[in-house]
Scaffold this motif. Structure first.
Motif, PDB file in Angstrom:
ATOM      1  N   GLY A  81       0.607  -1.130   0.000  1.00  0.00           N
ATOM      2  CA  GLY A  81      -0.185   0.127  -0.093  1.00  0.00           C
ATOM      3  C   GLY A  81       0.922   1.161  -0.062  1.00  0.00           C
ATOM      4  O   GLY A  81       0.580   2.152  -0.703  1.00  0.00           O
ATOM      5  N   THR A  82       1.867   1.336   0.744  1.00  0.00           N
ATOM      6  CA  THR A  82       2.677   2.257   0.945  1.00  0.00           C
ATOM      7  C   THR A  82       3.464   2.495  -0.413  1.00  0.00           C
ATOM      8  O   THR A  82       3.511   3.646  -1.117  1.00  0.00           O
ATOM      9  N   GLN A  83       4.030   1.508  -1.187  1.00  0.00           N
ATOM     10  CA  GLN A  83       4.472   1.482  -2.540  1.00  0.00           C
ATOM     11  C   GLN A  83       3.572   2.166  -3.643  1.00  0.00           C
ATOM     12  O   GLN A  83       3.793   2.672  -4.347  1.00  0.00           O
ATOM     13  N   ALA A  84       2.212   1.675  -3.350  1.00  0.00           N
ATOM     14  CA  ALA A  84       1.444   2.087  -4.262  1.00  0.00           C
ATOM     15  C   ALA A  84       0.938   3.672  -4.073  1.00  0.00           C
ATOM     16  O   ALA A  84       1.016   4.354  -5.229  1.00  0.00           O
ATOM     17  N   ALA A  85       1.094   4.047  -3.169  1.00  0.00           N
ATOM     18  CA  ALA A  85       0.918   5.656  -2.749  1.00  0.00           C
ATOM     19  C   ALA A  85       1.955   6.370  -3.407  1.00  0.00           C
ATOM     20  O   ALA A  85       1.922   7.520  -4.107  1.00  0.00           O
ATOM     21  N   VAL A  86       3.157   5.785  -3.251  1.00  0.00           N
ATOM     22  CA  VAL A  86       4.190   6.733  -3.692  1.00  0.00           C
ATOM     23  C   VAL A  86       4.283   6.661  -5.270  1.00  0.00           C
ATOM     24  O   VAL A  86       4.474   7.424  -6.203  1.00  0.00           O
ATOM     25  N   LEU A  87       3.746   5.491  -6.033  1.00  0.00           N
ATOM     26  CA  LEU A  87       3.752   5.251  -7.276  1.00  0.00           C
ATOM     27  C   LEU A  87       2.575   6.418  -7.612  1.00  0.00           C
ATOM     28  O   LEU A  87       2.665   6.840  -8.987  1.00  0.00           O
ATOM     29  N   ALA A  88       1.428   6.292  -6.846  1.00  0.00           N
ATOM     30  CA  ALA A  88       0.491   7.183  -7.271  1.00  0.00           C
ATOM     31  C   ALA A  88       0.724   8.670  -7.381  1.00  0.00           C
ATOM     32  O   ALA A  88       0.257   9.306  -8.286  1.00  0.00           O
ATOM     33  N   GLY A  89       1.453   9.111  -6.338  1.00  0.00           N
ATOM     34  CA  GLY A  89       2.054  10.312  -6.478  1.00  0.00           C
ATOM     35  C   GLY A  89       3.025  10.647  -7.861  1.00  0.00           C
ATOM     36  O   GLY A  89       2.889  11.863  -8.226  1.00  0.00           O
ATOM     37  N   LEU A  90       3.653   9.634  -8.184  1.00  0.00           N
ATOM     38  CA  LEU A  90       4.571   9.835  -9.391  1.00  0.00           C
ATOM     39  C   LEU A  90       3.609   9.789 -10.610  1.00  0.00           C
ATOM     40  O   LEU A  90       3.801  10.749 -11.428  1.00  0.00           O
ATOM     41  N   ASP A  91       2.682   8.750 -10.637  1.00  0.00           N
ATOM     42  CA  ASP A  91       1.602   8.930 -11.831  1.00  0.00           C
ATOM     43  C   ASP A  91       0.810  10.334 -11.915  1.00  0.00           C
ATOM     44  O   ASP A  91       0.862  10.727 -13.173  1.00  0.00           O
ATOM     45  N   ILE A  92       0.537  10.792 -10.809  1.00  0.00           N
ATOM     46  CA  ILE A  92      -0.246  12.205 -11.136  1.00  0.00           C
ATOM     47  C   ILE A  92       0.659  13.294 -11.400  1.00  0.00           C
ATOM     48  O   ILE A  92       0.442  14.129 -12.189  1.00  0.00           O
ATOM     49  N   THR A  93       2.025  13.128 -10.903  1.00  0.00           N
ATOM     50  CA  THR A  93       2.964  14.146 -11.354  1.00  0.00           C
ATOM     51  C   THR A  93       3.167  13.882 -12.790  1.00  0.00           C
ATOM     52  O   THR A  93       3.135  14.974 -13.615  1.00  0.00           O
TER      53      THR A  93
END
Length: 156
Positions: free
Chosen positions: A27-39
């Protein structure tokens, strides 16, 4: 009989903690990736299609942009789904394990074990879409020689 039941519950608690920890890590890794994706979605400005020239190259640029935006939105949605899923599993699973009726530790542990398959699959989709969007991004902004090298490094 009672000591055996306590030992079984203690073992299931260790298994629950293992699954819970694994899901929280994903879940933590997915949150980091989601931040990268939206950026990547907001900040990336591909060059205009006209910069590719006319004819087939212009059509290729449009197709690459189209697929890029589909992939980056899919990546963001997949990763946010994982974040939501792992958050719900954390809260509801721990609540059931600690405050549920007799035997609920077993039920909660088995539930986390079953749900991890879905979480890991959706996480894999999000990760693959993120990597795929990076590959498309380099083809959109770099010359073909540099794009090829960057693509190979990304795929490796």
């Amino acid at each position: 009989q009672s000591a055996l039941k306590q030992q079984a519950t203690a073992l299931k608690e260790k298994e629950f903690n293992l699954h819970h920890s694994n899901l929280m890590t994903v879940g933590t890794q997915a949150a980091v990736l989601a931040g990268l994706d939206i950026t990547m979605f907001i900040e990336f400005q591909p060059p205009p299609t006209e910069a590719w020239g006319q004819g087939h190259l212009a059509m290729l640029a449009r197709i690459l942009k189209f697929v890029y935006y589909i992939m980056i939105v899919s990546a963001f949605c997949s990763n946010m789904t994982v974040v939501a899923h792992t958050t719900a599993l954390s809260v509801l699973g721990a609540g059931m394990a600690l405050r549920g009726p007799d035997g609920s530790m077993m039920t909660a542990t088995d539930g986390l074990y079953e749900e991890r398959k879905t979480v890991f699959s959706v996480f894999g989709i999000g990760l693959a879409c993120t990597v795929g969007s990076v590959v498309l991004c380099v083809w959109l902004i770099l010359h073909w020689e540099a794009a090829l090298v960057c693509m190979l490094v990304t795929m490796y």
